[in-house]
Design a protein around this motif. Structure first.
Motif: not given
Length: 406
Positions: A57-58, A61, A78, A109, A319
């Motif tokens: 996911n990191q 994104v 995230y 984000t 991240a």
């Protein structure tokens, strides 16, 4: 993958169908040393389990301009952990503590995208995302996985979310060695008639061809340090070796790229090729023109289970695009997709710190193993003394999963 939950998961219903189906089974070929060469890659995707699911996911994104979709087994949204191991354990796996809401993480984000530390969030709109949470999974709570689904949907991703299988905390494969409800090594489970790998690939790519019964490709073993900023894989809790399965068709024609990330306690230095051999990706890779990249994590101080960094044990930038593991994996992707050479670095590996603990603690942390009442250092097999909580020893790690006496 928390050992405290193993027995709960083993007691759960397996959900196995009658074993009347015949699945294609093709052993992964022996690895051959090599490098990550350039191929005609038409699309790049990422998948992963648990800590590998969080990292998948990191990557999706932070590098949404690179990755066009994601398949995730059992993980949360995230940066759920917020650079805090207690938050990771008690809010993003269990839910004893409060956690950030999907809306709060979505705003985080957006803020990072505005600052340029992750790619624009608009890239996520329309991306295919496949999610899975097993009914017997006691390691990551279902509501945390639900938050991941909400996070992606709010950004406009096309989400398919499977919660109907009574699986434990594992990668689910029709040739997995473990029973469906198991949560135990090597964390690859067989749930009978279901084939989540096919479901995942079908959602990400569209219709897929049946899996191959015999593999024709090669498994390339490469030096991960070449792709790590600073040139030292062990320093960022990555293994010495990484792997890529390359079908024969990809040597000369266009192919997709799938980056697949293992979970905790599932890295090559501990379970060998279990995920590469039983994860059922190579079988589909051969018939669907897909290179599969298998990066490898390992243990280090603060990461005794060989997890990928999703809570900040190695870097507070874990991240972001500048996160060391994130940058290393995207350097591998760049080598496979456009032939970009890895960064040139000249570094002297730091001398590892000595870890002093009782021998029981060394074994539970993955630094040593017990046999016939004695304790031996992983890798070097040096004798450390009796296996109990009273005998102490000091050891240090000289290479991934290789420990010696200080």
């Amino acid at each position: 993958m928390r050992l405290t939950n193993v027995f709960l998961a083993l007691a759960a219903a397996t959900g196995l169908a009658a074993a009347s189906l015949t699945w294609s089974m093709a052993a992964v070929p022996p690895p051959q040393p090599g490098t990550l060469d350039r191929y005609d890659i038409t699309g790049t995707y990422v998948s992963g389990l648990s800590s590998g699911g969080y990292l998948a996911n990191q990557l999706h994104v932070a590098y949404s301009g690179v990755f066009q979709g994601a398949g995730i087994f059992s993980a949360g949204p995230y940066d759920c952990a917020q650079n805090n191991v207690n938050t990771a354990l008690y809010a993003c796996m269990d839910t004893f503590q409060a956690r950030k809401t999907p809306a709060e993480l979505e705003q985080l984000t957006r803020n990072r995208a505005s600052a340029g530390t992750v790619d624009p969030v608009q890239n996520l709109s329309g991306d295919p995302v496949w999610l899975f949470h097993g009914g017997a999974d006691q390691t990551v709570d279902r509501v945390v996985n639900d938050d991941l689904a909400t996070y992606y949907r709010d950004f406009g991703a096309t989400v398919l979310y499977n919660t109907s299988t009574a699986a434990g905390h594992a990668w689910i494969s029709p040739i997995g060695p473990n029973s469906c409800g198991s949560t135990s090594s090597p964390y690859v489970n067989n749930c009978g008639a279901v084939d989540p790998v096919k479901d995942m690939l079908s959602h990400l790519y569209g219709q897929v061809n049946p899996a191959a019964s015999t593999l024709t490709g090669k498994l390339v073993q490469f030096d991960q340090s070449r792709y790590v900023p600073g040139g030292n894989a062990a320093a960022v809790s990555m293994g010495r070796e990484g792997f890529a399965y390359v079908p024969r068709a990809c040597e000369t024609g266009p192919c997709k790229l799938m980056v697949t990330l293992h979970g905790c306690y599932q890295y090559y230095g501990l379970v060998g090729n279990a995920l590469m051999d039983k994860g059922y990706l190579n079988e589909y890779a051969d018939t669907n023109n897909m290179v599969v990249l298998y990066p490898q994590a390992t243990t280090m101080t603060g990461n005794p289970r060989g997890c990928w960094d999703w809570w900040g044990y190695q870097s507070a930038q874990y991240a972001l695009k500048t996160g060391p593991q994130m940058a290393a994996i995207t350097n591998m992707v760049k080598a496979l997709t456009n032939g970009q050479p890895p960064p040139t670095t000249t570094t002297t590996p730091p001398v590892a710190e000595c870890v002093t603990a009782n021998n029981y603690a060394h074994t539970t942390a993955g630094r040593a193993y017990a046999a016939l009442g004695q304790t031996y250092a992983n890798g070097s097999n040096q004798l450390l003394g009796l296996w109990n909580t009273f005998t102490t020893s000091s050891i240090r790690q000289t290479s991934p999963n290789y420990w010696v006496r200080c």
